[in-house]
Design a protein around this motif. Structure first.
Motif, short mmCIF file in Angstrom:
data_model
loop_
_atom_site.label_atom_id
_atom_site.label_comp_id
_atom_site.label_asym_id
_atom_site.label_seq_id
_atom_site.Cartn_x
_atom_site.Cartn_y
_atom_site.Cartn_z
N ASP A 281 -3.77 -1.22 -3.31
CA ASP A 281 -4.21 0.08 -2.80
C ASP A 281 -5.72 0.25 -2.79
O ASP A 281 -6.20 1.36 -2.54
CB ASP A 281 -3.60 1.19 -3.66
CG ASP A 281 -2.08 1.19 -3.63
OD1 ASP A 281 -1.53 1.23 -2.52
OD2 ASP A 281 -1.46 1.15 -4.71
N LEU B 161 -1.70 4.22 -1.51
CA LEU B 161 -2.76 4.26 -0.50
C LEU B 161 -2.26 4.90 0.79
O LEU B 161 -2.99 5.66 1.45
CB LEU B 161 -3.27 2.85 -0.23
CG LEU B 161 -4.47 2.76 0.72
CD1 LEU B 161 -5.70 3.44 0.13
CD2 LEU B 161 -4.79 1.30 1.04
N GLU C 280 0.78 -1.23 0.00
CA GLU C 280 0.00 0.00 0.00
C GLU C 280 0.82 1.28 0.00
O GLU C 280 0.26 2.37 0.12
CB GLU C 280 -0.96 0.01 1.20
CG GLU C 280 -0.29 0.04 2.56
CD GLU C 280 0.07 -1.32 3.12
OE1 GLU C 280 0.38 -1.39 4.31
OE2 GLU C 280 0.03 -2.31 2.36
#
Length: 867
Positions: free
Chosen positions: A477, A226, A222
Motif C-alpha cells: 500500500d 490503498l 493494495e
C-alpha cells in the motif's frame, strides 16, 4: 494534547509500567510540560550538504529576510522539468511561509535547465562555466554549483544543470530537500522546516550517475487499504493519485513504477495516467504476470471471453497485446514479456518451455511491428518468478537484450543470482524484491517487518553479482513502508555508499530529515528496534503458540521488549513539537504500539489457555484482557484512519491482521477464542507454593480455601496495594464467625524456624484503640493470636511512609507440605501478601515475586493435613 492518543497509546502498558519503571514514568510526566518549547532542527540531507543556515564568507544568499533568489528557466525545457520547477516554487513558499513571485530581477538568480534542451545551460557550458564533461553523455546526473557572471546583468547564480530530463528533476528536488522539504512531506506529513535565511556553499555538488538503471516500486496487494484511501481521497487510482506517487518517486530519485493492479488497469482506468507518467519522467512497467503493457484487469474487461491460454487462444492474446503496445509505444516503458497463468497462477503442466519460448518470439515480433523498430530497441524484462525460474533452470533462454528479472522468495531472501563469472548480457539482470507479500504461509501486508540490515545484506549480494539493470520492490500500500522504500531506493542509487557499520547512521540521517536533529538518535533507535522485533515473526503469523510460556520466560521477554519500546516511543511523542507528531505517529509510534498490543493479546490468550487447563480462576482475568486488547486494536485502527492528520489517511489501516486461519486474511478481524471458568467449581485446583531460595512468597488472593459465616464474604480488591490485589471481609459491619479464614498450602524443604510476615494495608486501630487481630496456625494446630496495630498512638512513622504494616510471627516448620490458616478476628483487616522467611529472604521494597507452585486438589490437601 490529543487525549484519544493518550488513552489508546498509554493504556495497554500502563499496568506493566507499574512497579517496573517508576523513574521513566516520572521523567515522562516531567517532560510533557517542556515538549512544546523543544527546538525543531533538521540536519542536512545524507551526503555532502550545500545549503547552510549560517552565513560565511563566500556563501551565496539563497533566502534573505524571507525572500528567495529569483528562478530562471528556459520554457522550452522538458515539461517534466517545468513541472518540477513549479514544485520548487511551492517548496520555497513552504519554507518561507509565503508565496512569492520568483521571477523578479536581482544580481543573483537560480538558473535551472537540461543540457541540450535549455539554451541557458548550453550557454553556460559554452562559456566554460560548467564543464561539458560533467553532463554530456551522462545518465540522470545533476550538477549544482555557484557560478559568477553567468549572464549579462547577473553577478552570480546557483545553477542546477541536468544531463537529461530526470537529471535536472533530481537536482531540483535535491535543492528542495536541502532547504527543508522532506520527500515525505505529503505521504507522511513531515513538516517543512521554515527559514528566513539560507545560504549556498561554494563548490560543485553532484551525486554522479545512479549505479542501477531502473529503480522503482510496485504498488501491490493494495486492497482494502490503498484502494480505499485512493477512492476516498482522489476518486480512485487516477492521474490525481498518481501525480502524488510520481512526485514522491522523483523526490526519492526513483524512475520506475509498477502500478496498482488488483482490479485496476493503469492505462485504462484514467487515460491521463500514461501521458502524465511520461511527462513527469516515470518509466512505466507492468507486473511480472502482466505482459505487453496490459493489466490483468484489462483481460477481464476486454478479453473477448477467450481463455488466457496461448495454446488455445493465440489470436485473441496477440490482438490483446497489440493494443497494449500500440497505446504505450511512444512513452518510456519496460515491457514485461512471456506469461504466467491467469491471475498470477502457474501455467499448466502442458504449457511447457517450448510453448513459452514461442510466446516470447511472437511477442517480440509484435513489438517490432508496432514500434517500427527492432525489438531490441524496446526495453524488455522476463521475470523469473516462482515456477518461471524452473523454466530458466531447465534451459529456457530469451534474447540477450532482454533483462532477466531475478526474484526473491517473496520474503526478502534472494532466490537466484548470476554466477560471478557469467558472460555479460546486453539486457543485464534485475531484482524483484518484497517488503509486502500476499501468499503462503501467511500474507505480510499490515506493517513494515523488513530490517534495512537484511535488505542491505541481500541487495549488496545482489549488486556484487552484477544485478544493476532493474531494482524494483513490492511495497504493498506504499504506507506504512516509508522507511524501507527510502532505503531501497537510496541504495539503488549508490549501493557502494552502504556498509554493515553505517546502516544505523543512515537510520539516524533519515530520522533527522523527518523529525529533526534533536530527536534523530532516539527516533532511529526506536525505528531500528521496532523493525528488528517485527522481523522475528510477521504480525499475521503471530499467535498464542509462537513463543514459549514454559521455557526461558520467552513470551514474557518478547512482550516486555515491545512494551518497553512502546513506552519509550510514547514518551518521545510527547517531547515533540505539535508539528512533528503526525509524522512521528505514522512512522514510529503507531506501528510500535499497535504491534505491542497484538503481542499482549496473544500472550493473554496463551495465559488464558494455560490457567483454564489448570482450573485456575485467573483464566477469567486473562480472557478479559484478550477482549480488551482486541477492542484496543480497533481503536488503533480508528486512530490512524480518522485522527492522524485530521483524518487524511482514512482506510489506510483497514488491512485485517487478526483471525487468520489460512494464508489469506479473513473478511474481518476475529477475536481469538477464550475460555471462562465458572464462579464455583466442585473440585478447584489447589496450588502448593514451594520453598525456593529460602523463602515463600504468596499473594493474598492465592489462597487454597476460604471459609466464613453466611453473612460474610471474602472480597478481593483488585489493584489495591503494592503488587496485585488485597483480600478483606465484607460487609464490614457483619459479625465474623469463628471460622472466617483463608487457607494456603505450602511445601518446606527442611526443618526450620520460619518467620511468617503478613503484609497488611496500614489500617489503624479505629475501634477505640483496641486494635485489629488475626490468628495464624499450621495444619489445624494451636493458633497464635496477633494484634498488629493495638499499640498505635497516632504518631507518624514508617507505616504511613511505606503504606504497609508488616506483622511477623515465628513458627517451627518441618519438611513437607503444610496448610497455613489465617483467621480474621476483627473487621477492617486488609491482607495484601504473605512472605515466609526460611533464612533466604533478602531486603527489598516490594518483596520477591510469587513463588513457584505445584498443583493438586483440595481433597488431596485435606488427606495430607487431616491425618
Amino acid at each position: 494534547m490529543n487525549l484519544s492518543f493518550l488513552r489508546i497509546h498509554f493504556g495497554f502498558w500502563a499496568g506493566w509500567l507499574n512497579g517496573r519503571s517508576l523513574l521513566m514514568a516520572v521523567l515522562l510526566c516531567a517532560c510533557i510540560d517542556t515538549a512544546r518549547s523543544a527546538a525543531f532542527v533538521v540536519p542536512d540531507t545524507a551526503g555532502a550538504g550545500f545549503v547552510a543556515r549560517q552565513a560565511k564568507a563566500g556563501y551565496l544568499p539563497l533566502i534573505q529576510d524571507g525572500i528567495p533568489l529569483p528562478l530562471l528557466i528556459d520554457q522550452n525545457d522538458h515539461k517534466g522539468v517545468l513541472r518540477a520547477y513549479e514544485n520548487l516554487k511551492s517548496d520555497f513558499a513552504r519554507v518561507t511561509g509565503k508565496k512569492q513571485d520568483l521571477r523578479g530581477t536581482g544580481k543573483s538568480k537560480i538558473i535551472i535547465g537540461t543540457f541540450g534542451k535549455s539554451a541557458l545551460i548550453d550557454s553556460l557550458v559554452g562559456k566554460g562555466l560548467i564543464d561539458r564533461k560533467e553532463l554530456a553523455g551522462k545518465r540522470e546526473k545533476f550538477v549544482i554549483t555557484v557560478v559568477n557572471k553567468p549572464l549579462q546583468g547577473l553577478e552570480s547564480a546557483l545553477v542546477i544543470a541536468g544531463s537529461d530530463k530526470r537529471g535536472t528533476i533530481y537536482g531540483i528536488y535535491e535543492l528542495s530537500a536541502q532547504i527543508g522539504v522532506s520527500p515525505w512531506y505529503y505521504w507522511a506529513d513531515v513538516p517543512v522546516r521554515q527559514a528566513t535565511q539560507l545560504y549556498v556553499k561554494p563548490g560543485i555538488y553532484t551525486q554522479g550517475e545512479p549505479k542501477v538503471n531502473y529503480r522503482g516500486i510496485f504498488l501491490n496487494d493494495e486492497a482494502p487499504a490503498l484502494s480505499g484511501w485512493s477512492k476516498a481521497t482522489f476518486g480512485g487510482f487516477n492521474a490525481d493519485f498518481y501525480e502524488k506517487v510520481f512526485e514522491l518517486l522523483l523526490r526519492l530519485k526513483a524512475n520506475y513504477l509498477w502500478p496498482a493492479m488488483w482490479g485496476s488497469a493503469f492505462y485504462d482506468d484514467d487515460p491521463r495516467n500514461g501521458p502524465l507518467a511520461d511527462e513527469m519522467g516515470i518509466v512505466m512497467g507492468t507486473s511480472h504476470h502482466e505482459p505487453m503493457a496490459r493489466a490483468q484487469a484489462e483481460w477481464k474487461r476486454y478479453g473477448n471471453a477467450g481463455s488466457w491460454d496461448y495454446s488455445k487462444n493465440k489470436a485473441g492474446l496477440l490482438d490483446f497485446w497489440r493494443g497494449g503496445m500500440a497505446r504505450a509505444k511512444a512513452w518510456e516503458s519496460v515491457v514485461t514479456i512471456a506469461m504466467r497463468g491467469d491471475g498470477d497462477e502457474p501455467m499448466s503442466e502442458q504449457q511447457n518451455v517450448g510453448l513459452l519460448e514461442q510466446i516470447v518470439k511472437d511477442q517480440r515480433r509484435l513489438i517490432a511491428s508496432v514500434t517500427g523498430k527492432p525489438a531490441s530497441e524496446t526495453p524488455q524484462l522476463w521475470a523469473l518468478y516462482k515456477e518461471v525460474q524452473d523454466y530458466y533452470d531447465k534451459g529456457m533462454r530469451v534474447p540477450e537484450d532482454v533483462t532477466l528479472l531475478l526474484c526473491d522468495d517473496n520474503w526478502g531472501n534472494v532466490r537466484k543470482l548470476p554466477e560471478l563469472n557469467a558472460k555479460p548480457r546486453k539486457g543485464g539482470y534485475g531484482m524483484y524484491y518484497h517488503v509486502d507479500y500476499v501468499g503462503g504461509p501467511r500474507n505480510s501486508k499490515w506493517l513494515n517487518v523488513s530490517q534495512i540490515q537484511r535488505i542491505w545484506e541481500q541487495m549488496n549480494l545482489t549488486y556484487h553479482h552484477g544485478v544493476d539493470q532493474i531494482w524494483i520492490v513490492n511495497v504493498g500500500d506504499l504506507k506504512p513502508m516509508e522507511f524501507p522504500i527510502s532505503f531501497f531506493l537510496d541504495m539503488a542509487w549508490n549501493p557502494d555508499r552502504f556498509q554493515a557499520n553505517n546502516l544505523f547512521d543512515y537510520t539516524k540521517q533519515w530520522c533527522g530529515q523527518q523529525f529533526g536533529e534533536a530527536y534523530a538518535a532516539e527516533a532511529a533507535d526506536l525505528l531500528n528496534r521496532y523493525t528488528k522485533y517485527n522481523h522475528r515473526v510477521t504480525p499475521e503469523l503471530l499467535d498464542e503458540k509462537t513463543f514459549s510460556l514454559a521455557h526461558y520466560k520467552e513470551f514474557d521477554s518478547v512482550l516486555n521488549d515491545y512494551k518497553t519500546l512502546a513506552m519509550e516511543a510514547s514518551r518521545l511523542y510527547y517531547l515533540l513539537p505539535d508539528s512533528l507528531r503526525d509524522a512521528f505517529d505514522q512512522l514510529v509510534v503507531f506501528p510500535i504500539n499497535a504491534t505491542a498490543n497484538l503481542y499482549e493479546m496473544y500472550h493473554a490468550k496463551a495465559m488464558n489457555a494455560y490457567c483454564w487447563a489448570r482450573n485456575d480462576r485467573k483464566a477469567n482475568d486473562w480472557a478479559d484482557r484478550v477482549k480488551a486488547c482486541f477492542r484496543r486494536d480497533s481503536l488503533f485502527t480508528d486512530h490512524y484512519n480518522h485522527r492522524i492528520a485530521n483524518g487524511k489517511w482514512v482506510h489506510m489501516m483497514d488491512q485485517v491482521r487478526i483471525g487468520y486461519q489460512s494464508w489469506n486474511e479473513p473478511p474481518k478481524s476475529v477475536m481469538p477464542a477464550v475460555k471462562y471458568l465458572p464462579d464455583s467449581s466442585t473440585e478447584p485446583v489447589l496450588r502448593t507454593f514451594v520453598e525456593a531460595h529460602g523463602f515463600i512468597a504468596m499473594e493474598a488472593r492465592s489462597y487454597a480455601a476460604a471459609s466464613s459465616a453466611p453473612s460474610v464474604q471474602w472480597t478481593e480488591i483488585p489493584d489495591l496495594g503494592k503488587t496485585v490485589s488485597a483480600m478483606t471481609t465484607m460487609p464490614v459491619t457483619a459479625q465474623l464467625a469463628d471460622h472466617t479464614a483463608l487457607e494456603y498450602k505450602i511445601q518446606i524443604k527442611e526443618k526450620k524456624e520460619a518467620k511468617v510476615i503478613l503484609l497488611l494495608s496500614p489500617t489503624l486501630n479505629f475501634n477505640g484503640n483496641r486494635g485489629l487481630r488475626y490468628a495464624i496456625s499450621l495444619d489445624n494446630g494451636p493458633e497464635t493470636i496477633i494484634n498488629f496495630n493495638g499499640h498505635y498512638k497516632g504518631e507518624l512513622g514508617p507505616w504511613q511512609a511505606r503504606r504497609i504494616i508488616e506483622s511477623v510471627s515465628t513458627h517451627a516448620m518441618s519438611p513437607g507440605e503444610h496448610k497455613m490458616k489465617i483467621r480474621f478476628l476483627d473487621q477492617g483487616i486488609v491482607l495484601q501478601r504473605i512472605l515466609i522467611d526460611l533464612g533466604g529472604l533478602r531486603p527489598s521494597y516490594l518483596g520477591p515475586q510469587e513463588s513457584p507452585v505445584t498443583e493438586g486438589s483440595i481433597n488431596a490437601l485435606n488427606k495430607i493435613t487431616n491425618k
